[in-house]
Design a protein around this motif. Structure first.
Motif, PDB file in Angstrom:
ATOM      1  N   ALA A  34       0.826  -1.210   0.000  1.00  0.00           N
ATOM      2  CA  ALA A  34       0.000   0.000   0.000  1.00  0.00           C
ATOM      3  C   ALA A  34       0.857   1.256   0.000  1.00  0.00           C
ATOM      4  O   ALA A  34       0.566   2.230  -0.717  1.00  0.00           O
ATOM      5  CB  ALA A  34      -0.928  -0.003   1.212  1.00  0.00           C
ATOM      6  N   GLU A  35       1.918   1.240   0.799  1.00  0.00           N
ATOM      7  CA  GLU A  35       2.786   2.424   0.874  1.00  0.00           C
ATOM      8  C   GLU A  35       3.469   2.697  -0.473  1.00  0.00           C
ATOM      9  O   GLU A  35       3.594   3.850  -0.885  1.00  0.00           O
ATOM     10  CB  GLU A  35       3.816   2.226   1.986  1.00  0.00           C
ATOM     11  CG  GLU A  35       3.183   2.335   3.383  1.00  0.00           C
ATOM     12  CD  GLU A  35       3.955   1.609   4.462  1.00  0.00           C
ATOM     13  OE1 GLU A  35       4.905   0.882   4.129  1.00  0.00           O
ATOM     14  OE2 GLU A  35       3.598   1.767   5.637  1.00  0.00           O
ATOM     15  N   LEU A  36       3.890   1.642  -1.151  1.00  0.00           N
ATOM     16  CA  LEU A  36       4.497   1.828  -2.466  1.00  0.00           C
ATOM     17  C   LEU A  36       3.486   2.321  -3.486  1.00  0.00           C
ATOM     18  O   LEU A  36       3.797   3.199  -4.317  1.00  0.00           O
ATOM     19  CB  LEU A  36       5.117   0.500  -2.941  1.00  0.00           C
ATOM     20  CG  LEU A  36       6.393   0.061  -2.210  1.00  0.00           C
ATOM     21  CD1 LEU A  36       6.735  -1.369  -2.567  1.00  0.00           C
ATOM     22  CD2 LEU A  36       7.555   1.001  -2.538  1.00  0.00           C
ATOM     23  N   LEU A  37       2.267   1.828  -3.424  1.00  0.00           N
ATOM     24  CA  LEU A  37       1.231   2.305  -4.343  1.00  0.00           C
ATOM     25  C   LEU A  37       0.908   3.774  -4.106  1.00  0.00           C
ATOM     26  O   LEU A  37       0.571   4.504  -5.047  1.00  0.00           O
ATOM     27  CB  LEU A  37      -0.043   1.476  -4.176  1.00  0.00           C
ATOM     28  CG  LEU A  37       0.038   0.028  -4.650  1.00  0.00           C
ATOM     29  CD1 LEU A  37      -1.255  -0.707  -4.313  1.00  0.00           C
ATOM     30  CD2 LEU A  37       0.311  -0.055  -6.154  1.00  0.00           C
ATOM     31  N   LEU A  38       1.014   4.211  -2.855  1.00  0.00           N
ATOM     32  CA  LEU A  38       0.736   5.610  -2.536  1.00  0.00           C
ATOM     33  C   LEU A  38       1.960   6.499  -2.737  1.00  0.00           C
ATOM     34  O   LEU A  38       1.900   7.707  -2.514  1.00  0.00           O
ATOM     35  CB  LEU A  38       0.240   5.730  -1.107  1.00  0.00           C
ATOM     36  CG  LEU A  38      -1.148   5.089  -0.848  1.00  0.00           C
ATOM     37  CD1 LEU A  38      -1.437   5.029   0.644  1.00  0.00           C
ATOM     38  CD2 LEU A  38      -2.227   5.895  -1.564  1.00  0.00           C
ATOM     39  N   GLY A  39       3.082   5.890  -3.121  1.00  0.00           N
ATOM     40  CA  GLY A  39       4.273   6.683  -3.451  1.00  0.00           C
ATOM     41  C   GLY A  39       5.051   7.180  -2.265  1.00  0.00           C
ATOM     42  O   GLY A  39       5.824   8.133  -2.383  1.00  0.00           O
ATOM     43  N   GLY A  40       4.896   6.534  -1.110  1.00  0.00           N
ATOM     44  CA  GLY A  40       5.612   7.000   0.074  1.00  0.00           C
ATOM     45  C   GLY A  40       6.287   5.873   0.804  1.00  0.00           C
ATOM     46  O   GLY A  40       6.083   4.685   0.524  1.00  0.00           O
ATOM     47  N   ALA A  41       7.120   6.240   1.771  1.00  0.00           N
ATOM     48  CA  ALA A  41       7.790   5.275   2.635  1.00  0.00           C
ATOM     49  C   ALA A  41       6.947   5.055   3.878  1.00  0.00           C
ATOM     50  O   ALA A  41       6.063   5.861   4.195  1.00  0.00           O
ATOM     51  CB  ALA A  41       9.187   5.774   3.015  1.00  0.00           C
ATOM     52  N   PRO A  42       7.199   3.962   4.603  1.00  0.00           N
ATOM     53  CA  PRO A  42       6.461   3.731   5.851  1.00  0.00           C
ATOM     54  C   PRO A  42       6.575   4.902   6.799  1.00  0.00           C
ATOM     55  O   PRO A  42       7.641   5.499   6.932  1.00  0.00           O
ATOM     56  CB  PRO A  42       7.131   2.476   6.428  1.00  0.00           C
ATOM     57  CG  PRO A  42       7.748   1.785   5.253  1.00  0.00           C
ATOM     58  CD  PRO A  42       8.153   2.891   4.315  1.00  0.00           C
ATOM     59  N   GLN A  43       5.479   5.254   7.476  1.00  0.00           N
ATOM     60  CA  GLN A  43       5.472   6.362   8.416  1.00  0.00           C
ATOM     61  C   GLN A  43       5.610   5.838   9.820  1.00  0.00           C
ATOM     62  O   GLN A  43       5.080   4.805  10.147  1.00  0.00           O
ATOM     63  CB  GLN A  43       4.160   7.140   8.296  1.00  0.00           C
ATOM     64  CG  GLN A  43       4.015   7.806   6.929  1.00  0.00           C
ATOM     65  CD  GLN A  43       2.693   8.551   6.850  1.00  0.00           C
ATOM     66  OE1 GLN A  43       2.010   8.768   7.844  1.00  0.00           O
ATOM     67  NE2 GLN A  43       2.320   8.960   5.650  1.00  0.00           N
TER      68      GLN A  43
END
Length: 475
Positions: free
Chosen positions: A466-475
């Motif tokens: 999900a994080e990769l699909l949203l274009g970000g790194a884990p928060q």
């Protein structure tokens, strides 16, 4: 936590001071098991894990402000040496809970929905007094005492989540902080392989109601027969929540909007009020009702309960997190964990949210299902394969039964929907090794406006997809 001198901590834990520890030095908290979380006044508990040994970080923890280290061997720092760090942590938490007689402890258990219910209930109790609740799913033999140790003399409520990995586990947790209110949500198929059947799971979950005092309250799901039967296992007063008319706290006129969020009328013995949940999925109604029932027992009026439930948003990560990308792709990250019941609930919610859109899903084989593993995973595949998806990604090991079920269901659905004289268009079902590969596969499929469901067992770490699909790194 309640401030304690090291001499008292040693007494409670049957430990001995070491490393020139000052017996008068006072620990004010927090108690932590991660040296990176140390604050001035902390007690650092050193555990020896498979990959990391906390004893190696003892000196670093003290430099960061820890008063001392709770350890099982001498370290290069002031320490309390104990035979068993987990037992010592539990003993310390037990002593702290006993020193807070005016704090109401509320325990929440069930096969699914514990964390969401705990978060909702903590929000509600926060309206009437200072509340301590675990972060995320701190619900085991380490997270539970660490949460209890966050309480102090000003704490009025502790809302604790209790998980059962084996028979007797919940009973052990209730001895640390004896509950006055016990909430049991459901008995499902999570950890079926560990317990061997739903009857055994019900027996383990019911340890919570058995721990209640005669003056306590058992809050039980009237719609689950296994939970309803737990009323016979307690001398405490029993109140029921559910959707049926026989539940004292119930939901009427339930509707679900286009984003999969439920609205209903909350009915209690003294009246009713409308609730419009911000949480996703019809199953959130049961979580809200359970929290409402416990809050009503604490004296909150129905209007206040409804207001708080309507304003609540997810507090714990990776549980029905719904995010929209700039291109209109919606990603539902429900990757914290999965079992057969929560999978069905997730696909039900996704069916509402994805109506009229191209929908995709990433799933993984379920675990801890024992002899029924292949059959239940095959059923999961059929559920996904027959849900009208445009594409399905199955990630990780043990995928054969899932793939078999999905491919069969997809072929049958395509055959039913094929126009006369045209070959059926079968939904693609792809197996990939891990979360990163799942994201890569989806990236080639997705178009603006599509929707994706990401759900699987904790061990697969599909939140990374999900994080990769949203274009970000884990928060």
């Amino acid at each position: 936590m309640i401030p304690l001198p090291l001499a008292r901590i040693a007494e409670i834990t049957s430990g001995a001071l070491s490393g020139m520890a000052d017996p008068r030095a006072v620990v004010r908290g927090p108690v932590v098991i991660d040296s990176r979380a140390v604050e001035p006044g902390s007690l650092f508990v050193a555990f020896s894990g498979a990959r990391v040994d906390g004893h190696d970080y003892a000196a670093q923890a003290v430099r960061a402000g820890a008063v001392a280290v709770l350890a099982t061997r001498p370290v290069e720092a002031p320490a309390v040496i104990v035979p068993d760090a987990a037992a010592a942590l539990a003993a310390l938490a037990t002593a702290q809970a006993a020193a807070l007689p005016d704090t109401t402890v509320i325990g929440v258990t069930g096969s699914a929905g514990k964390t969401t219910t705990k978060d909702l209930l903590a929000r509600l109790t926060g309206r009437i007094g200072p509340t301590i609740a675990p972060v995320g799913s701190f619900n085991n033999e380490l997270g539970h005492p660490l949460t209890v140790l966050r309480a102090d003399a000003g704490t009025r409520y502790m809302v604790l989540e209790l998980a059962a990995r084996n028979a007797g586990h919940i009973a052990e947790l209730t001895r640390i902080a004896p509950p006055r209110i016990g909430v049991v949500l459901n008995v499902g198929t999570a950890h079926l392989g560990v317990f061997g059947g739903k009857e055994a799971i019900a027996k383990a979950k019911g340890e919570l109601v058995e721990a209640l005092p005669r003056t306590g309250v058992a809050v039980l799901n009237a719609d689950d027969p296994y939970v309803r039967e737990m009323a016979a296992r307690t001398d405490a007063r029993v109140t029921y929540f559910g959707r049926g008319e026989d539940a004292a706290i119930r939901a009427e006129d339930v509707t679900v909007d286009a984003r999969g969020r439920a609205s209903f009328t909350l009915v209690v013995p003294s009246g009713s009020a409308p609730v419009q949940l911000q949480l996703y999925g019809g199953h959130a109604v049961e979580n809200a009702l359970a929290a409402a029932a416990a809050a009503y027992e604490l004296g909150l009026p129905v209007a206040t309960i409804a207001e708080e439930l309507s304003q609540a948003t997810p507090r714990s990560r990776w549980r029905m997190e719904v995010s929209d990308r700039p291109d209109g792709v919606t990603v539902v990250n429900d990757a914290y964990n999965a079992n057969p019941d929560s999978m069905r609930a997730a696909f039900e919610m996704f069916g509402a949210l994805g109506r009229g859109r191209r929908c995709f899903a990433v799933i993984a084989a379920l675990r801890e299902l024992g002899d029924e593993s292949d059959a239940l995973n095959r059923e999961l595949g059929r559920l996904a394969g027959g849900s009208g998806l445009a594409g399905l990604v199955v990630a990780g090991p043990g995928a054969e039964p899932v793939l078999e079920g999905a491919q069969a269901a997809a072929a049958a659905a395509a055959q039913r929907g094929a126009p006369p004289g045209h070959p059926p268009q079968v939904m693609p079902v792809v197996h990939v090794p891990d979360a990163e590969a799942a994201a890569a596969q989806l990236a080639g499929w997705l178009r603006p406006g599509d929707a994706v469901l990401v759900k699987g067992p904790r061990a697969m770490g599909l939140e990374r997809t999900a994080e990769l699909l949203l274009g970000g790194a884990p928060q």
